[in-house]
Design a protein around this motif. Structure first.
Motif, short mmCIF file in Angstrom:
data_model
loop_
_atom_site.label_atom_id
_atom_site.label_comp_id
_atom_site.label_asym_id
_atom_site.label_seq_id
_atom_site.Cartn_x
_atom_site.Cartn_y
_atom_site.Cartn_z
N GLY A 68 -17.51 45.39 77.00
CA GLY A 68 -16.73 44.15 76.94
C GLY A 68 -17.37 43.05 77.77
O GLY A 68 -17.25 41.87 77.46
N LEU A 69 -18.07 43.47 78.84
CA LEU A 69 -18.69 42.50 79.74
C LEU A 69 -19.73 41.65 79.00
O LEU A 69 -19.85 40.45 79.23
N PHE A 70 -20.45 42.29 78.08
CA PHE A 70 -21.45 41.57 77.30
C PHE A 70 -20.81 40.46 76.47
O PHE A 70 -21.25 39.31 76.49
N PHE A 71 -19.70 40.82 75.78
CA PHE A 71 -19.04 39.82 74.93
C PHE A 71 -18.39 38.73 75.77
O PHE A 71 -18.36 37.57 75.39
N PHE A 72 -17.88 39.14 76.93
CA PHE A 72 -17.24 38.15 77.78
C PHE A 72 -18.27 37.12 78.28
O PHE A 72 -18.03 35.92 78.25
N ALA A 73 -19.42 37.63 78.72
CA ALA A 73 -20.49 36.72 79.17
C ALA A 73 -20.93 35.83 78.02
O ALA A 73 -21.21 34.64 78.22
N ALA A 74 -20.94 36.39 76.80
CA ALA A 74 -21.34 35.59 75.63
C ALA A 74 -20.36 34.45 75.40
O ALA A 74 -20.76 33.33 75.07
N VAL A 75 -19.05 34.72 75.58
CA VAL A 75 -18.05 33.66 75.42
C VAL A 75 -18.34 32.52 76.39
O VAL A 75 -18.36 31.35 76.01
N VAL A 76 -18.60 32.87 77.64
CA VAL A 76 -18.85 31.85 78.65
C VAL A 76 -20.08 31.02 78.28
O VAL A 76 -20.05 29.79 78.29
N VAL A 77 -21.16 31.70 77.93
CA VAL A 77 -22.41 31.00 77.63
C VAL A 77 -22.25 30.14 76.38
O VAL A 77 -22.65 28.96 76.36
N PHE A 78 -21.63 30.68 75.34
CA PHE A 78 -21.46 29.90 74.10
C PHE A 78 -20.59 28.67 74.33
O PHE A 78 -20.87 27.60 73.79
N THR A 79 -19.52 28.80 75.11
CA THR A 79 -18.68 27.61 75.33
C THR A 79 -19.43 26.58 76.17
O THR A 79 -19.29 25.38 75.94
N MET A 80 -20.25 27.03 77.11
CA MET A 80 -21.03 26.07 77.90
C MET A 80 -22.03 25.34 77.00
O MET A 80 -22.24 24.14 77.13
N LEU A 81 -22.66 26.08 76.08
CA LEU A 81 -23.60 25.44 75.16
C LEU A 81 -22.88 24.50 74.21
O LEU A 81 -23.41 23.45 73.83
N ALA A 82 -21.65 24.85 73.82
CA ALA A 82 -20.87 23.99 72.92
C ALA A 82 -20.57 22.66 73.61
O ALA A 82 -20.70 21.60 73.00
N VAL A 83 -20.18 22.72 74.87
CA VAL A 83 -19.90 21.50 75.63
C VAL A 83 -21.16 20.64 75.69
O VAL A 83 -21.12 19.42 75.52
N GLU A 84 -22.29 21.30 75.92
CA GLU A 84 -23.57 20.62 76.02
C GLU A 84 -23.95 19.96 74.69
O GLU A 84 -24.50 18.86 74.66
N ALA A 85 -23.61 20.60 73.57
CA ALA A 85 -24.01 20.09 72.26
C ALA A 85 -23.12 18.94 71.79
O ALA A 85 -23.52 18.14 70.96
N PHE A 86 -21.91 18.88 72.32
CA PHE A 86 -20.96 17.84 71.88
C PHE A 86 -21.36 16.48 72.44
O PHE A 86 -21.71 16.37 73.62
#
Lengths: 238, 224
Positions: A178-196
Motif C-alpha cells: 500500500g505504501l507504494f500506491f500511497f507514495a504514487a498518490v502524493v507524487v501524482f497530485t504534486m505533478l498535477a498541481v505543477e502541470a495546472f
C-alpha cells in the motif's frame, strides 16, 4: 475591476515563470526563449488541462489500493498482522496519542482526497469557461499547492517505523504494498498541481474583452506603449 | 530564438493571472501584490544576500551533522537499534517497495542537499561584480529542489513514528533529530530572507544584445 484587465497574452507578451521578465516573441514567432535566463517561454503551459487530468486520474486510481492494501506488516511471535493507513489511524487513537492520530488522518486521508477533488473542480470550471468565484478558485489552487507536501507524512512514518523495529525473532515491521500506491498518490497530485496553469482560471474573463492588438502579437516593439499604460496604482502594498 | 525584452523592466505580468502591471519601487521589507488575484509579486528583503548567506552556511553545516549521526534509537529486551535518515531509505530499498525508498532518498536527503548547495553557490557568486550566467541555471532549478525537499514533513513523520514505537520499545532520540529540528527553521529563514529578483537583476543575460537594445531604447525614450 477585473473586467477590463489587460493581460500579457492579449498584448502578445510572455512572462518568464522562472525569472519573471516580460518579453515579446520576435515577429512571426509564437514562442521564444527568455533573453535573461534562457528559459523556454510560452503564453500558457503546454497541454496544461490534459496533463493535469492525466496526473489526477492516475492519482485517483492509485488512491484506492493506497487505502485498501496494507502499508505496514508487523510480525511477532503471535503471527503477522497487516495495517492499512486507516487502521494505523485507529491504532494510534488513544487518550495520549490522539493528536498524532489526527495528524495522520488529516495528512494521509483528508488532504489527498481534498486535493484530488479540488483540482477536479478547478479543471471542470476552467473547461466550462466559468467566470465565477475566480478569487476563491485561485485561493483554492494556492492552498492545494501549499499543503501538497504534507501528505508525505505517512510515508516517512512507515519508513522509520520499519527501519527501526527489527527485533528478530521477537518482532519486525516491514513496509507493505500500500505504501507504494500511497507514495504514487502524493507524487501524482504534486505533478498535477505543477502541470495546472492558474492563468487559465482568468482567461475566460480576458477572452470576453475586446483587445485592439490581439490580432498581431508578433509585431515587435510596435505596442511598447500599451503595457506601460497598465495602471501603476493598481499595485497594492501589503 | 530569444524574445525581445520590454524597455521598461518594471512592467511585469502576474504569474497567476497574467495581469499586466508595473512593479513599484519598494522599501525593504515591503511587498507588492497583484490587484486582481492577490499573488505576492515581489517582497523586497533587507540585506538579502548577506543574511541568506549566513543562514545557508549554518544550514549546510547542520545538514552534514544531521545525516552523519543517528536520528533515532530504540532499545527493547536487551537489544538496541538505531537509524540515520539514509539508513531509513536504504532499509526501504532492501525490504519494501524500492521506488518508495528512492522517493524517501530524494525528498529527505538529495533534494535538501541540492537546495542548500544551490543556494550557497547562488549567494556566493551573486556578490561578484558580474555574476556568471550559470547561477541563473541554479536559480532556475532552485524552486524545484525546494518543492521536493521535505525535511519538515519528514520531521513530523519521525515524531509520529517515535510515539508509535514507544509502545513497543524505549525510544532514544538521537542528536540528528534535534539538528533536523533546527535545520527546518533555517530553511524557512533562507526562504524568508532570499530575494531572487535581486540576483536576477544582477545576472549576466543569456542574450546580451537584447539587454543592450532594451537599455538603449529606454535611454532614447527618456531623452525624447
Amino acid at each position: 475591476m477585473s473586467g477590463a484587465a489587460p493581460t500579457a497574452m492579449q498584448h502578445g507578451l510572455q512572462s518568464c515563470e522562472t525569472c519573471g521578465l516580460l518579453s515579446r516573441p520576435a515577429a512571426g514567432e509564437v514562442e521564444g526563449r527568455c533573453p535573461r535566463c534562457a528559459e523556454e517561454l510560452s503564453f500558457r503551459k503546454h497541454d496544461s488541462l490534459q496533463r493535469t487530468w492525466a496526473y489526477l486520474i492516475a492519482a485517483a486510481i492509485c488512491y484506492i489500493p493506497a487505502n485498501v492494501l496494507p502499508v505496514l506488516t508487523t510480525t511477532t511471535a503471535a503471527g503477522a498482522e497487516s495495517d492499512t493507513i486507516m487502521q494505523g489511524v485507529v491504532l494510534l487513537w488513544s487518550p495520549t496519542g490522539w493528536p498524532l492520530s489526527l495528524i495522520v488522518l488529516i495528512a494521509s486521508i483528508m488532504i489527498p482526497s481534498a486535493k484530488i477533488l479540488a483540482l477536479m473542480y478547478l479543471l471542470i470550471t476552467v473547461q466550462r469557461g466559468s467566470v465565477h468565484n475566480n478569487a476563491q478558485r485561485i485561493r483554492m489552487y494556492r492552498m492545494v499547492e501549499f499543503i501538497g507536501r504534507w501528505s508525505m507524512v505517512d510515508v516517512f512514518v512507515d519508513t522509520f517505523t520499519a527501519a527501526l523495529i527489527q527485533l528478530q525473532p521477537l518482532m519486525s515491521v516491514e513496509p507493505g504494498p500500500g505504501l507504494f500506491f500511497f507514495a504514487a498518490v502524493v507524487v501524482f497530485t504534486m505533478l498535477a498541481v505543477e502541470a495546472f496553469d492558474p492563468r487559465l482560471i482568468w482567461d475566460s474573463i480576458s477572452s470576453k474583452e475586446p483587445s485592439s492588438d490581439e490580432a498581431n502579437p508578433g509585431e515587435a516593439n510596435s505596442n511598447e506603449a500599451n503595457p506601460n499604460e497598465a495602471n501603476p496604482n493598481e499595485v497594492s502594498y501589503a | 530564438m530569444y524574445n525581445q525584452p520590454l524597455n521598461d523592466p518594471a512592467v511585469i505580468a502576474c504569474l497567476h493571472c497574467d495581469l499586466l502591471q508595473r512593479l513599484p519601487d519598494l522599501e525593504p521589507g515591503a511587498s507588492a501584490r497583484c490587484p486582481r488575484c492577490h499573488k505576492e509579486l515581489w517582497r523586497r528583503r533587507e540585506d538579502s544576500l548577506n543574511r541568506t548567506f549566513a543562514l545557508t552556511l549554518a544550514a549546510a553545516m547542520l545538514y552534514v551533522v544531521a545525516n552523519s549521526v543517528p536520528m533515532l534509537g530504540i532499545s527493547a529486551v536487551g537489544r538496541g537499534a538505531s537509524t540515520t535518515v539514509l539508513e531509513g531509505a536504504m532499509h526501504l530499498w532492501r525490504e519494501g517497495p524500492r521506488i518508495v525508498g528512492v522517493l524517501v532518498l530524494i525528498t529527505a536527503v538529495i533534494a535538501p542537499a541540492l537546495q542548500i548547495a544551490f543556494m550557497l553557490a547562488i549567494v556566493l557568486e551573486a556578490r561578484r561584480e558580474r555574476p556568471p550566467r550559470w547561477i541563473g541555471t541554479l536559480l532556475r532549478h532552485h524552486p524545484t529542489t525546494r518543492t521536493w525537499s521535505m525535511i519538515e514533513v519528514m520531521l513530523l513523520g519521525v515524531l509520529v513514528a517515535l510515539i508509535k514505537i514507544a509502545d513497543y520499545a524505549t525510544v532514544i532520540p538521537g542528536v540528528a533529530l534535534f539538528t533536523l529540528g533546527v535545520l527546518v527553521f533555517l530553511l524557512a529563514g533562507i526562504q524568508a530572507s532570499f530575494d531572487p529578483k535581486e540576483v536576477w537583476d544582477r545576472i549576466q543575460w543569456a542574450d546580451e544584445d537584447a539587454r543592450r537594445d532594451a537599455a538603449l531604447d529606454r535611454i532614447a525614450g527618456e531623452a525624447s
